[in-house]
Design an enzyme around this catalytic site. Structure first.
Site, PDB file in Angstrom:
ATOM      1  N   GLU A  16     -12.127   0.345 -10.346  1.00 42.87           N
ATOM      2  CA  GLU A  16     -11.753  -0.609 -11.404  1.00 42.87           C
ATOM      3  C   GLU A  16     -12.680  -0.611 -12.619  1.00 42.87           C
ATOM      4  O   GLU A  16     -12.217  -0.778 -13.757  1.00 42.87           O
ATOM      5  CB  GLU A  16     -11.650  -2.036 -10.823  1.00 42.87           C
ATOM      6  CG  GLU A  16     -10.493  -2.241  -9.862  1.00 42.87           C
ATOM      7  CD  GLU A  16     -10.710  -1.664  -8.466  1.00 42.87           C
ATOM      8  OE1 GLU A  16     -11.887  -1.349  -8.153  1.00 42.87           O
ATOM      9  OE2 GLU A  16      -9.745  -1.517  -7.701  1.00 42.87           O
ATOM     10  N   GLU A  20       0.830  -1.209   0.000  1.00 40.53           N
ATOM     11  CA  GLU A  20       0.000   0.000   0.000  1.00 40.53           C
ATOM     12  C   GLU A  20       0.862   1.256   0.000  1.00 40.53           C
ATOM     13  O   GLU A  20       0.566   2.233  -0.678  1.00 40.53           O
ATOM     14  CB  GLU A  20      -0.956   0.025   1.204  1.00 40.53           C
ATOM     15  CG  GLU A  20      -2.027  -1.060   1.168  1.00 40.53           C
ATOM     16  CD  GLU A  20      -3.092  -0.851   0.097  1.00 40.53           C
ATOM     17  OE1 GLU A  20      -3.099   0.199  -0.559  1.00 40.53           O
ATOM     18  OE2 GLU A  20      -3.909  -1.773  -0.105  1.00 40.53           O
ATOM     19  N   ARG A  60       0.698   3.771  -3.171  1.00 40.72           N
ATOM     20  CA  ARG A  60       0.096   5.090  -2.937  1.00 40.72           C
ATOM     21  C   ARG A  60       1.147   6.174  -2.713  1.00 40.72           C
ATOM     22  O   ARG A  60       1.085   7.241  -3.312  1.00 40.72           O
ATOM     23  CB  ARG A  60      -0.848   5.038  -1.732  1.00 40.72           C
ATOM     24  CG  ARG A  60      -1.969   4.039  -1.949  1.00 40.72           C
ATOM     25  CD  ARG A  60      -3.082   4.211  -0.956  1.00 40.72           C
ATOM     26  NE  ARG A  60      -3.831   2.974  -0.818  1.00 40.72           N
ATOM     27  CZ  ARG A  60      -5.073   2.890  -0.391  1.00 40.72           C
ATOM     28  NH1 ARG A  60      -5.727   3.972  -0.043  1.00 40.72           N
ATOM     29  NH2 ARG A  60      -5.676   1.721  -0.276  1.00 40.72           N
TER      30      ARG A  60
END
Ligand code: DMJ
Length: 619
Positions: free
Chosen positions: A515, A248, A252
């Site tokens: 998505e 993560e 990010r």
């Protein structure tokens, strides 16, 4: 004279002289030895044990530079007892300080002492690197040239222009709420109007800011971008004793910083990205070099999620570092980042793959697969995405990545892709040879991925892969269209008489995921079929109607309910991905064109051409 008589204490007695006479000599020698040692002890005692004697002695016997300096500057006036008094007082004070320090140290816990030693070591290292500070401040200068398409034109068609402007307004609303109520926190709680953080980031701060930087830039919200940049410069701190998710934080934070660097050219982003990358390196300290999922940024201690099969690392996590780490090597001149991720590939290549598939779990120490679960959604998804994008990013020179991607896609098609009786193509999950006829919202990214890769498909597969991508896009659109709120569930099934519908309560939520829109964006760019823009617009309307609240946007607990029950979280990927892909869906193709930019899995556009001639170190 024989040497032995000259050196009575050291010469070995001759065998011939052994007898009473020699025993008398031995006693004599012993007494002399005692006297001599007593004398030596006395001398040393005088130097070391008499109080405060050493400094006095240094003043007397040695030329003391301290005394000399003081005398030269005239600070020591006079001589004799007044001067001695002053020196003695100073010595007494030094002793007292040393005693207090020793007492303080004894009261500390071993952990604190260890931390202090580490700090001291870091300081010594920094000092040794010169006045600029640590490694990252000594990065090789890079000649930055803004890649084409960092900013875009207004679309000529008024309806598209209006839609694009609407998406920008959504970003302004979402960013405004975060800025007002959660500035510096990882995410916003838009209902309770406060900051929010998940355990993915430990004590790291500002995920939303770093994740949104490039969206602000792309949407030309330059004032906000500058404010965010200033926050990064002043407050983004990685020197924390905290455990984070390597994946993560990479997608990010590292991805967000790299993207902000390539778009704006501001070197602070490059330095921060490399600094963070360096902190992630200890995650690779396993027997195989397959990294841990979790890492303490300070101690460098890693571990895996306790729920992961037999202590395994997760395919989608360790397999989604490649793009960022290749860029870190490029931008820092340090090959270690690239070596780490290339090694992951090597480990995977050596393993047997059941039916050509990659199981989601791999033990980083034994190098063996865990449970044979395969998914193109959660736990597997972006591994496949990064194989394809590694090839594209290398200016299509990374043949190994290319082969791995197309081979994997072939295995997925054979083993996981099915068509429902109602004609919807879906990607199921594979559990030890059995299919679970479920598709996650996460899996919907695959439509975009397959479209992106269709062009380079081996043989005459291009057309087939474009059709497959279009079918997946349609199925994912259906998963939205078949809900009450017109937003897609977390997972939908193709069994028990349903198609593209969530049947379990815990799969009915929508957390602002990107998505489906990501796939619409790619499909629009590759086909220019207007339905993709229309489908994206449907999502905009649903977001406005059901997720928009006074302070931002919130996820929803059940997309089949008649009215939304908000979860009170505005995920940072909403601004990083969902809104960015929507904006690009209504933009011209030359804004972040796919032949120059590759989006990381968090939708951070990274300059795609990694070859030497496109980015050169100036030293
Ligand atoms: C994002 O953080 C990334 O897209 C990741 O690859 C998977 N899921 C979330 C958004 O749904």
């Amino acid at each position: 004279m024989p040497a032995a008589t000259l050196l009575p204490f050291t010469a070995a007695p001759s065998r011939k002289s052994a007898g009473p006479t020699s025993s008398f000599r031995l006693t004599e020698r012993f007494i002399l030895l005692l006297v001599f040692s007593a004398f030596i002890t006395l001398c040393f005692g005088a130097i070391f044990f008499l109080p405060d004697s050493s400094k006095l002695l240094s003043g007397v016997f040695f030329h003391s530079s301290a005394v000399e300096t003081n005398t030269r500057t005239g600070t020591v006036s006079g001589s004799g007892s007044a001067n001695d008094e002053k020196i003695l007082a100073k010595i007494r004070k030094d002793h007292e300080d040393a005693l207090t320090e020793a007492k303080d140290t004894l009261q500390k816990r071993p952990e604190e002492i260890k931390q202090e030693i580490l700090k001291e070591k870091e300081k010594v290292l920094r000092d040794s690197l010169g006045p600029d500070g640590g490694d990252v401040d000594r990065l090789p200068p890079v000649e930055y040239q803004r890649p084409p398409g960092a900013t875009g034109q207004e679309p000529p068609d008024p309806r598209t222009r209006e839609r694009r402007a609407k998406v920008k307004e959504m970003m302004q609303h979402s960013w405004g709420g975060y800025k007002r109520y959660a500035w510096g926190a990882n995410e916003l709680r838009p209902i309770s109007k406060q900051g929010h953080s998940s355990n993915l980031f430990g004590g790291l701060k500002g995920a939303n800011i770093v994740d949104a930087l490039d969206t602000l830039y792309i949407m030309e919200m330059y004032e906000d971008f500058d404010e965010a940049t200033a926050w990064v410069e002043k407050n983004l701190d990685f020197s924390l004793n905290t455990e984070v998710s390597v994946f993560e934080v990479n997608i990010r934070f590292v991805g967000g910083l790299l993207s902000a660097y390539y778009l704006s050219g501001k070197d602070v982003f490059r330095r921060k990205a490399v600094e963070l990358g360096e902190r992630l390196l200890p995650a690779f300290k396993t027997s195989t070099g397959i990294p841990w999922a979790l890492l303490n940024l300070k101690s460098g201690i890693g571990r895996n999620w306790p729920w992961a099969s037999g202590g395994s690392s997760i395919l989608a996590e360790y397999g989604t570092l490649h793009l960022e780490f290749m860029h870190l090597s490029k931008l820092s001149g340090n090959p270690e980042f690239a070596q780490k991720v290339m090694n992951i590939r090597k480990v995977l290549e050596r393993l047997d793959k059941p039916h050509g598939l990659y199981p989601n779990y791999l033990n980083p120490n034994s190098g063996q697969w865990g449970q044979h679960h395969v998914s193109v959604g959660g736990l597997g998804d972006s591994f496949y995405e990064y194989l394809l994008k590694a090839w594209i990013m290398s200016d299509k020179t990374d043949e190994e990545a290319k082969k791995m991607y197309y081979d994997a896609l072939q295995a997925i098609e054979t083993n996981l892709i099915r068509k429902s009786s109602g004609g919807l193509t879906y990607i199921a999950e594979w559990k030890g040879g059995l299919l679970e006829h479920k598709m996650g919202h996460l899996t919907c990214f695959a439509g975009g991925m397959i479209a992106l890769g269709a062009d380079g498909a081996p043989g005459d597969q291009t057309g087939h892969q474009m059709e497959l991508a279009a079918e997946i896009a349609r199925t994912c659109h259906e998963s939205y269209a078949r809900t009450t709120l017109k937003l897609g569930p977390e997972a939908f099934r193709f069994d028990g008489g349903v198609e593209a519908i969530a049947t379990r309560q815990n799969e009915k939520y929508f957390i602002l995921r990107p998505e489906v829109i990501e796939t619409f964006m790619y499909m629009w760019r590759f086909t220019h079929d207007p339905k993709y823009r229309d489908w994206g617009w449907e999502a905009v309307q649903a977001l406005e109607q059901h997720c928009r609240v006074e302070a931002g946007y919130s996820g929803i607990r059940d997309v089949y309910a008649t009215s939304p029950n908000h979860d009170d979280v505005q995920q940072s990927f909403y601004q990083a991905e969902t809104l960015k892909y929507l904006y690009l869906l209504f933009s011209e193709d030359d804004h972040l064109p796919s032949d120059h930019w590759v989006f990381n899995t968090e939708a951070h556009p990274i300059y795609s051409l990694l070859r030497e001639e496109h980015l050169t170190h100036t030293v």
